[in-house]
Design an enzyme around this catalytic site. Structure first.
Site, PDB file in Angstrom:
ATOM      1  N   CYS A 382     -57.102  10.994 -37.321  1.00  0.00           N
ATOM      2  CA  CYS A 382     -57.355  10.926 -38.753  1.00  0.00           C
ATOM      3  C   CYS A 382     -58.465  11.891 -39.154  1.00  0.00           C
ATOM      4  O   CYS A 382     -58.230  13.089 -39.151  1.00  0.00           O
ATOM      5  CB  CYS A 382     -57.601   9.480 -39.171  1.00  0.00           C
ATOM      6  SG  CYS A 382     -57.084   9.205 -40.872  1.00  0.00           S
ATOM      7  N   HIS A 508     -52.994   6.584 -37.298  1.00  0.00           N
ATOM      8  CA  HIS A 508     -53.826   5.848 -36.331  1.00  0.00           C
ATOM      9  C   HIS A 508     -52.961   5.318 -35.183  1.00  0.00           C
ATOM     10  O   HIS A 508     -52.527   4.164 -35.219  1.00  0.00           O
ATOM     11  CB  HIS A 508     -54.530   4.680 -37.020  1.00  0.00           C
ATOM     12  CG  HIS A 508     -55.623   5.108 -37.935  1.00  0.00           C
ATOM     13  ND1 HIS A 508     -56.936   5.216 -37.532  1.00  0.00           N
ATOM     14  CD2 HIS A 508     -55.594   5.487 -39.226  1.00  0.00           C
ATOM     15  CE1 HIS A 508     -57.663   5.636 -38.550  1.00  0.00           C
ATOM     16  NE2 HIS A 508     -56.875   5.803 -39.597  1.00  0.00           N
ATOM     17  N   GLU A 510     -53.768   4.369 -32.323  1.00  0.00           N
ATOM     18  CA  GLU A 510     -54.404   3.303 -31.538  1.00  0.00           C
ATOM     19  C   GLU A 510     -53.956   1.912 -31.984  1.00  0.00           C
ATOM     20  O   GLU A 510     -54.013   0.958 -31.219  1.00  0.00           O
ATOM     21  CB  GLU A 510     -55.940   3.431 -31.616  1.00  0.00           C
ATOM     22  CG  GLU A 510     -56.602   3.084 -32.961  1.00  0.00           C
ATOM     23  CD  GLU A 510     -56.597   4.228 -33.977  1.00  0.00           C
ATOM     24  OE1 GLU A 510     -55.796   5.167 -33.817  1.00  0.00           O
ATOM     25  OE2 GLU A 510     -57.381   4.154 -34.940  1.00  0.00           O
TER      26      GLU A 510
HETATM   27  N1  GLN Z   1     -61.926  10.202 -44.657  1.00  0.00           N
HETATM   28  C1  GLN Z   1     -60.617  10.691 -44.328  1.00  0.00           C
HETATM   29  C2  GLN Z   1     -59.597  10.363 -45.427  1.00  0.00           C
HETATM   30  O1  GLN Z   1     -59.813   9.466 -46.207  1.00  0.00           O
HETATM   31  C3  GLN Z   1     -60.140  10.162 -42.992  1.00  0.00           C
HETATM   32  C4  GLN Z   1     -59.932   8.693 -42.964  1.00  0.00           C
HETATM   33  C5  GLN Z   1     -59.831   8.132 -41.568  1.00  0.00           C
HETATM   34  O2  GLN Z   1     -60.272   8.740 -40.595  1.00  0.00           O
HETATM   35  N2  GLN Z   1     -59.296   6.934 -41.447  1.00  0.00           N
HETATM   36  O3  GLN Z   1     -58.572  10.986 -45.509  1.00  0.00           O
END
Ligand code: GLN
Length: 552
Positions: A382, A508, A510
């Protein structure tokens, strides 16, 4: 067989491991062929934990249907091999929100709206809704907080009523408590347990089984004492001792007969337990043939719970690869171009973690440059993936000011930018791109090799995306965009060709890793890191004592 409900309360103190006990009992019942799910009732006023700081609450676990939930739901999924949903996590905030909305709509016209019966009815309706949603044999309901807290009272009262509503024989009350050891007196003490059971009983709820967390074995006399004072049979006093790994807890609970007692009391039609795979996994975790060090670079590393699912995914992936993954926690704030080499010495792989906000971004970028230019396996999740794209845009594409508009709204090259439909949203709660989305993989890429199929589905929690107007430059400079969301043509995965393993994902991965289904990218990343360790003589054979890597 109608659905049976098991209510698990906790007494004396928090941190006794109620979530793991619920997940372990769930695993034991699933192993006997029962259909089981677990629900968490949280006593706080936030509608969900999505707006809480990870220091405050730990990881926010996102379900497939896009709910932002308590990290215990991650344990339930990993242990039971089930998918949870919004219905598996209820907070006081949500209950009140729903009751107040109904009141405004006129659902209670003419009535005074009160904790009893309106709030308690709403709580009960959520418990039943989950039980009836999928024909479960058993719903385990974990009540957050500690008995005696003001916040927990409506939940305890709802459970008390519930036992009458559905019949006592269809419900069970398990109370998790502490039996401390006083070293000066060389004695285990049952008084806190007695008090806690008394407090619970004052609210009209009597435990059927007591799970006593203790640092020492409970001998027969202690069990008898708890039995006598707390009004349960001796066989219903279950000792929960500290375990080396949380994955051993189901086996310890089985040894204490927890599942047997539950089955007997609820008259469940259960088969013999099949725990072969689970035992094989626990053996693999306990007896790795080698260890590797992987750096986890993030902003909340002082609080390991903030990265709970990542840590667990490494344990699953390590077991598949026959190795233990030692995580070296690296505070991104502390990393600079000058110290990165030293801080990341002896590291076989680098993971840059998800996160929000600009703090520590320069450190993350330094770690990524180091991984990219030194052929060290890299995995960006992410925000970690977004940073890999920024790093590439700056150092390879020749856009030195490239940035995400999350950190610099006026950057000349906003290589990471808000999605158009996010631009006008002002509310912060529940407004990200959340939940499961499709991702189509390009054949011949590392991502495709890991998954072995073309269409995959992964969970999301973010606002920003790779900018579709600027991504041509990444492709020109040979970054491979190996996964796309087919509906909206959004970049989901990036990787590099001339590098042993350099991959970033917008989702994500994970969150879906379980004991029985380790996540493929984690498995491949650990494999690549293991190869890196072998090539550079970095892997540490296990010769008895576990090597503990110092925390940075
Ligand atoms: N801050 C980034 C976004 O909002 C990544 C978010 C995250 O890592 N879950 O896109």
């Amino acid at each position: 067989m109608s659905t049976k409900y098991i209510f698990v309360t906790g007494g004396v103190t928090s941190s006794l491991g109620k979530g793991i006990i619920c997940a372990s009992l769930g695993r034991l019942l699933v192993a006997r062929g029962l259909r089981v799910t677990v629900q968490k009732l949280d006593p706080y006023i936030n509608v969900d934990p999505g707006t809480m700081n990870p220091y405050e609450h730990g990881e926010v676990f996102v379900t497939e249907d896009g709910a932002e939930t308590d990290l215990d739901l991650g344990h339930y999924e990993r242990f039971l091999d089930i998918k949870t949903s919004q219905e598996n996590n209820v907070t006081t905030g949500r209950i009140y929100n729903d009751v107040i909305s109904k009141e405004r709509q006129g659902a209670y016209l003419g009535k005074t709206v009160q904790v009893i019966p309106h709030i308690t009815d709403e709580i009960k309706s959520h418990i039943v809704a989950l039980g009836e949603s999928d024909g479960y044999d058993v719903v385990i309901v974990e009540i957050g907080g500690t008995v005696g807290d003001i916040e927990s009272l409506p939940y305890i009262e709802a459970v008390r009523q519930f036992r009458y509503d559905v019949g006592r024989e269809n419900t069970l009350s398990i109370h998790l408590t502490l039996v401390p050891y006083l070293s000066a007196a060389r004695e285990l003490k049952t008084k806190p347990t007695q008090h806690s059971v008394k407090t619970l009983s004052e609210s009209g709820l009597q435990p059927d089984i007591i799970v006593a967390r203790s640092e020492h074995e409970l001998d027969e006399s202690i069990r008898k004492k708890i039995s006598q004072f707390c009004n349960v049979e001796v066989a219903d006093v279950i000792a929960s001792l500290d375990a080396e790994s949380i994955y051993q807890v189901p086996l310890l609970m089985q040894g204490e007969g927890l599942d047997e007692r539950v089955i007997k009391k609820l008259k469940l039609d259960a088969g013999v337990p099949d725990l072969e795979r689970w035992i094989g996994f626990v053996e693999a975790v306990r007896n790795p043939s080698t260890e590797i060090n992987i750096a986890l670079v993030g902003k909340y590393v002082e609080h390991h719970d903030a990265y709970k699912s990542i840590v667990e995914a490494f344990i699953h992936a390590g077991a598949v690869n026959g190795c233990a993954v030692n995580i070296r926690w690296i505070q991104s704030d502390h990393l600079t171009k000058d110290n990165v080499k030293d801080k990341l010495r002896d590291i076989s792989g680098i993971l840059v973690a998800p996160g929000f906000g600009g703090r520590g971004i320069d450190g993350k970028l330094s770690a990524i440059t180091y991984a990219r230019t030194n052929n060290i396996p890299f995995f960006g999740i992410c925000l970690g993936m977004q940073c890999a794209v920024i790093e590439y845009a700056r150092n390879v594409c020749g856009w030195p000011e490239a940035n995400s508009t999350e950190f610099d709204e006026h950057t000349e090259h906003p290589i990471i930018d808000l999605m158009p439909d996010q631009k006008n949203i002002e509310d912060k709660g529940g407004t990200m791109r959340l939940g499961l989305y499709d991702c189509k993989l390009k054949k011949g890429t590392k991502a495709y090799a890991a998954y072995g199929e073309e269409l995959i589905h992964e969970r999301h929690r973010h606002r920003y995306e790779v900018n579709n107007n600027l991504r041509y430059k990444l492709v020109e400079e040979k970054m491979i965009l190996s996964g796309f969301n087919p509906e909206r043509d959004l970049v989901e995965i990036i990787e590099l060709k001339d590098h042993p393993w350099f991959l970033g994902v917008q989702f994500h991965p994970e969150l879906c890793s379980t004991v029985n289904n380790p996540q493929p990218l984690f498995v491949d990343f650990v494999k690549a890191s293991l190869e890196h360790a072998r090539e550079h003589d970095l892997n540490i054979p296990v010769d008895g004592e576990r090597i503990v890597v110092s925390e940075t």
